[in-house]
Scaffold this motif. Structure first.
Motif, PDB file in Angstrom:
ATOM      1  N   ARG A 131       0.845  -1.199   0.000  1.00  0.00           N
ATOM      2  CA  ARG A 131       0.000   0.000   0.000  1.00  0.00           C
ATOM      3  C   ARG A 131       0.878   1.246   0.000  1.00  0.00           C
ATOM      4  NH1 ARG A 131      -4.176  -1.717   4.379  1.00  0.00           N
ATOM      5  NH2 ARG A 131      -5.405  -3.194   3.176  1.00  0.00           N
ATOM      6  N   PRO A 132       0.429   2.343  -0.679  1.00  0.00           N
ATOM      7  CA  PRO A 132       1.195   3.599  -0.657  1.00  0.00           C
ATOM      8  C   PRO A 132       1.405   4.099   0.774  1.00  0.00           C
ATOM      9  CG  PRO A 132      -0.537   3.684  -2.306  1.00  0.00           C
ATOM     10  CD  PRO A 132      -0.759   2.416  -1.530  1.00  0.00           C
ATOM     11  N   GLN A 133       2.607   4.621   1.046  1.00  0.00           N
ATOM     12  CA  GLN A 133       2.955   5.125   2.369  1.00  0.00           C
ATOM     13  C   GLN A 133       2.979   6.653   2.321  1.00  0.00           C
ATOM     14  OE1 GLN A 133       4.467   2.599   4.758  1.00  0.00           O
ATOM     15  NE2 GLN A 133       3.553   1.237   3.247  1.00  0.00           N
ATOM     16  N   PRO A 134       2.592   7.320   3.415  1.00  0.00           N
ATOM     17  CA  PRO A 134       2.713   8.786   3.418  1.00  0.00           C
ATOM     18  C   PRO A 134       4.172   9.214   3.572  1.00  0.00           C
ATOM     19  CG  PRO A 134       1.887   7.998   5.530  1.00  0.00           C
ATOM     20  CD  PRO A 134       2.004   6.790   4.653  1.00  0.00           C
ATOM     21  N   GLY A 135       4.477  10.428   3.152  1.00  0.00           N
ATOM     22  CA  GLY A 135       5.804  10.990   3.383  1.00  0.00           C
ATOM     23  C   GLY A 135       6.757  10.827   2.208  1.00  0.00           C
ATOM     24  N   VAL A 136       7.986  11.283   2.470  1.00  0.00           N
ATOM     25  CA  VAL A 136       9.005  11.354   1.422  1.00  0.00           C
ATOM     26  C   VAL A 136      10.072  10.284   1.655  1.00  0.00           C
ATOM     27  CG1 VAL A 136      10.712  12.885   0.331  1.00  0.00           C
ATOM     28  CG2 VAL A 136       8.655  13.859   1.384  1.00  0.00           C
ATOM     29  N   ALA A 137      10.489   9.615   0.597  1.00  0.00           N
ATOM     30  CA  ALA A 137      11.637   8.699   0.673  1.00  0.00           C
ATOM     31  C   ALA A 137      12.852   9.429   0.101  1.00  0.00           C
ATOM     32  CB  ALA A 137      11.354   7.426  -0.118  1.00  0.00           C
ATOM     33  N   VAL A 138      13.908   9.513   0.900  1.00  0.00           N
ATOM     34  CA  VAL A 138      15.159  10.138   0.433  1.00  0.00           C
ATOM     35  C   VAL A 138      16.185   9.030   0.226  1.00  0.00           C
ATOM     36  CG1 VAL A 138      17.029  11.730   0.988  1.00  0.00           C
ATOM     37  CG2 VAL A 138      14.676  12.298   1.641  1.00  0.00           C
ATOM     38  N   LEU A 139      16.752   8.990  -0.962  1.00  0.00           N
ATOM     39  CA  LEU A 139      17.731   7.950  -1.302  1.00  0.00           C
ATOM     40  C   LEU A 139      19.056   8.616  -1.623  1.00  0.00           C
ATOM     41  CD1 LEU A 139      18.674   5.145  -2.097  1.00  0.00           C
ATOM     42  CD2 LEU A 139      17.370   5.356  -4.213  1.00  0.00           C
ATOM     43  N   TYR A 140      20.080   8.322  -0.806  1.00  0.00           N
ATOM     44  CA  TYR A 140      21.422   8.855  -1.051  1.00  0.00           C
ATOM     45  C   TYR A 140      22.150   7.880  -1.970  1.00  0.00           C
ATOM     46  CZ  TYR A 140      26.216  10.337  -0.182  1.00  0.00           C
ATOM     47  OH  TYR A 140      27.512  10.766  -0.331  1.00  0.00           O
ATOM     48  N   ASP A 141      22.595   8.359  -3.118  1.00  0.00           N
ATOM     49  CA  ASP A 141      23.165   7.472  -4.143  1.00  0.00           C
ATOM     50  C   ASP A 141      24.631   7.790  -4.396  1.00  0.00           C
ATOM     51  OD1 ASP A 141      23.692   5.906  -6.383  1.00  0.00           O
ATOM     52  OD2 ASP A 141      22.802   7.374  -7.762  1.00  0.00           O
ATOM     53  N   PHE A 142      25.489   6.882  -3.904  1.00  0.00           N
ATOM     54  CA  PHE A 142      26.905   6.959  -4.271  1.00  0.00           C
ATOM     55  C   PHE A 142      27.288   5.618  -4.906  1.00  0.00           C
ATOM     56  CE2 PHE A 142      31.226   8.754  -2.651  1.00  0.00           C
ATOM     57  CZ  PHE A 142      31.504   9.169  -3.938  1.00  0.00           C
ATOM     58  N   ASP A 143      26.275   4.937  -5.446  1.00  0.00           N
ATOM     59  CA  ASP A 143      26.443   3.611  -6.034  1.00  0.00           C
ATOM     60  C   ASP A 143      26.457   3.717  -7.560  1.00  0.00           C
ATOM     61  OD1 ASP A 143      26.211   0.621  -6.162  1.00  0.00           O
ATOM     62  OD2 ASP A 143      24.272   1.136  -7.011  1.00  0.00           O
ATOM     63  N   HIS A 144      25.409   4.394  -8.087  1.00  0.00           N
ATOM     64  CA  HIS A 144      25.333   4.721  -9.511  1.00  0.00           C
ATOM     65  C   HIS A 144      25.209   3.518 -10.433  1.00  0.00           C
ATOM     66  CE1 HIS A 144      25.798   9.166  -9.687  1.00  0.00           C
ATOM     67  NE2 HIS A 144      25.949   8.912  -8.397  1.00  0.00           N
ATOM     68  N   THR A 145      24.729   2.363  -9.903  1.00  0.00           N
ATOM     69  CA  THR A 145      24.447   1.230 -10.783  1.00  0.00           C
ATOM     70  C   THR A 145      22.930   1.064 -10.913  1.00  0.00           C
ATOM     71  OG1 THR A 145      24.491  -0.410  -9.015  1.00  0.00           O
ATOM     72  CG2 THR A 145      26.587   0.058 -10.105  1.00  0.00           C
ATOM     73  N   GLU A 146      22.545   0.232 -11.867  1.00  0.00           N
ATOM     74  CA  GLU A 146      21.154   0.154 -12.307  1.00  0.00           C
ATOM     75  C   GLU A 146      20.167  -0.210 -11.191  1.00  0.00           C
ATOM     76  OE1 GLU A 146      20.918  -2.534 -15.539  1.00  0.00           O
ATOM     77  OE2 GLU A 146      18.829  -2.045 -15.994  1.00  0.00           O
ATOM     78  N   GLY A 147      20.572  -1.152 -10.320  1.00  0.00           N
ATOM     79  CA  GLY A 147      19.653  -1.631  -9.294  1.00  0.00           C
ATOM     80  C   GLY A 147      19.167  -0.521  -8.377  1.00  0.00           C
ATOM     81  N   THR A 148      20.036   0.458  -8.111  1.00  0.00           N
ATOM     82  CA  THR A 148      19.656   1.570  -7.240  1.00  0.00           C
ATOM     83  C   THR A 148      18.493   2.356  -7.846  1.00  0.00           C
ATOM     84  OG1 THR A 148      21.799   1.772  -6.205  1.00  0.00           O
ATOM     85  CG2 THR A 148      20.498   3.781  -6.312  1.00  0.00           C
ATOM     86  N   TYR A 149      18.521   2.531  -9.159  1.00  0.00           N
ATOM     87  CA  TYR A 149      17.473   3.318  -9.814  1.00  0.00           C
ATOM     88  C   TYR A 149      16.172   2.518  -9.937  1.00  0.00           C
ATOM     89  CZ  TYR A 149      21.636   5.945 -10.332  1.00  0.00           C
ATOM     90  OH  TYR A 149      22.801   6.599 -10.017  1.00  0.00           O
ATOM     91  N   SER A 150      16.295   1.193 -10.072  1.00  0.00           N
ATOM     92  CA  SER A 150      15.089   0.354 -10.037  1.00  0.00           C
ATOM     93  C   SER A 150      14.449   0.450  -8.659  1.00  0.00           C
ATOM     94  CB  SER A 150      15.437  -1.103 -10.322  1.00  0.00           C
ATOM     95  OG  SER A 150      15.976  -1.222 -11.597  1.00  0.00           O
ATOM     96  N   ALA A 151      15.294   0.483  -7.613  1.00  0.00           N
ATOM     97  CA  ALA A 151      14.765   0.613  -6.256  1.00  0.00           C
ATOM     98  C   ALA A 151      14.060   1.964  -6.095  1.00  0.00           C
ATOM     99  CB  ALA A 151      15.889   0.469  -5.239  1.00  0.00           C
ATOM    100  N   ALA A 152      14.624   3.026  -6.712  1.00  0.00           N
ATOM    101  CA  ALA A 152      13.995   4.355  -6.618  1.00  0.00           C
ATOM    102  C   ALA A 152      12.603   4.330  -7.246  1.00  0.00           C
ATOM    103  CB  ALA A 152      14.876   5.395  -7.304  1.00  0.00           C
TER     104      ALA A 152
END
Ligand SMILES: Cc1cc2nc3c(=O)[nH]c(=O)nc-3n(C[C@H](O)[C@H](O)[C@H](O)COP(=O)(O)OP(=O)(O)OC[C@H]3O[C@@H](n4cnc5c(N)ncnc54)[C@H](O)[C@@H]3O)c2cc1C
Length: 249
Positions: free
Chosen positions: A102-123
């Motif tokens: 179910r959708p959650q309220p609020g903001v998800a902040v993702l700090y990215d120093f990985d820069h590979t594809e899986g991180t963006y799929s997670a975003a």
């Protein structure tokens, strides 16, 4: 041959990646490998956290270690918050969120120093769950470790899903974090941008191999490391190294 795994099922972190957008086909890789190993008489024990003493008690002729790697905590994360688990690495965060649909309220902040594809799929997955997703990276652009074509697809998906990017920004965690506020500061000007109503803060950083078992076993028995615990890379390298090691044995 006996395989000991702390996981409940085959696949390691690739199982988690298969749950993220664009990773669906991955499950066939470890599904095939698991079936092939069973056909060749390999015994699997899942839910077992192997320790050196337990491994040596099996009196192995050789040990193959595939214990993976863990994302290194970023400098801006204070030790107390790290130990409390309030700011998880992306892998931990996505594994916990796998139960939520179910959708959650609020903001998800993702700090990215990985820069590979899986991180963006997670975003993209986070955007399906949270009202807003802000990706913060100290580098001047996202997806620096992907090919041009892949990067174009990531940038397009970010635009379509309304995922915000704060490039050339670092994070500063102050007392306002208790009230759900995270501050991003520009790496050159130090100009601050406050992000309020933060429900999730997670980091994706380079991974350090888990060498605990290797250090304990290597002096006593021939040990070969494969996959991320040899050097953190991708599923393809881990799978081919695993197959070659198993065939050699
Ligand atoms: C969020 C995320 C996204 C990713 N996206 C991609 C992608 O798009 N493309 C790509 O190619 N790669 C991607 N990767 C990397 C890929 O998942 C790894 O390279 C791959 O899973 C490495 O496989 P491995 O078997 O070496 O280690 P892992 O998959 O990490 O498996 C290690 C296993 O060992 C177990 N273990 C550890 N210690 C013990 C112990 N003492 N006893 C028993 N079991 C133990 C762990 O529980 C785990 O199940 C991603 C990784 C993450 C975290």
């Amino acid at each position: 041959m006996t395989v000991l795994s702390a996981g409940a099922e085959p696949g390691g972190k690739a199982r988690l990646r298969a749950l993220l957008p664009g990773g669906e086909s991955l499950s066939s890789v470890y599904g095939f490998q698991h079936g092939a190993a069973l056909r060749h008489g390999v015994r699997f024990e899942f839910g077992v956290q192997a320790a050196a003493a337990g491994v040596l008690a099996l009196r192995p002729d050789a040990v193959v270690l595939a214990t993976g790697a863990a994302m290194v905590a970023p400098d801006w994360l204070p030790a107390d918050l790290r130990e409390a688990g309030l700011v998880p690495d992306l892998r931990t965060a996505m594994a916990e969120l796998a139960r939520h649909h179910r959708p959650q309220p609020g903001v998800a902040v993702l700090y990215d120093f990985d820069h590979t594809e899986g991180t963006y799929s997670a975003a993209v997955r986070l955007r399906q769950l949270f009202e807003r997703v802000v990706l913060v990276t100290p580098l001047p652009a996202i997806a620096r470790d992907t090919s041009l074509v892949t990067r174009q697809g990531i940038v397009r998906r970010f635009a379509e899903h309304g995922i915000e990017v704060l490039a050339s920004h670092d994070l500063v965690l102050g007392s306002a974090f208790d009230d759900g506020v995270v501050t991003a500061v520009h790496v050159y000007t130090r100009a601050p941008t406050a992000i309020a109503d933060v429900a999730l803060l997670a980091y994706a950083t380079p991974r350090a191999p888990d060498e605990t078992l290797w250090a304990a076993l290597a002096p006593q028995v021939p040990v070969q490391r494969i996959g991320d615990c040899r050097s953190a890379r991708g599923v393809q390298a881990a799978t081919s190294e695993g197959q070659l090691a198993a065939l050699a044995i």
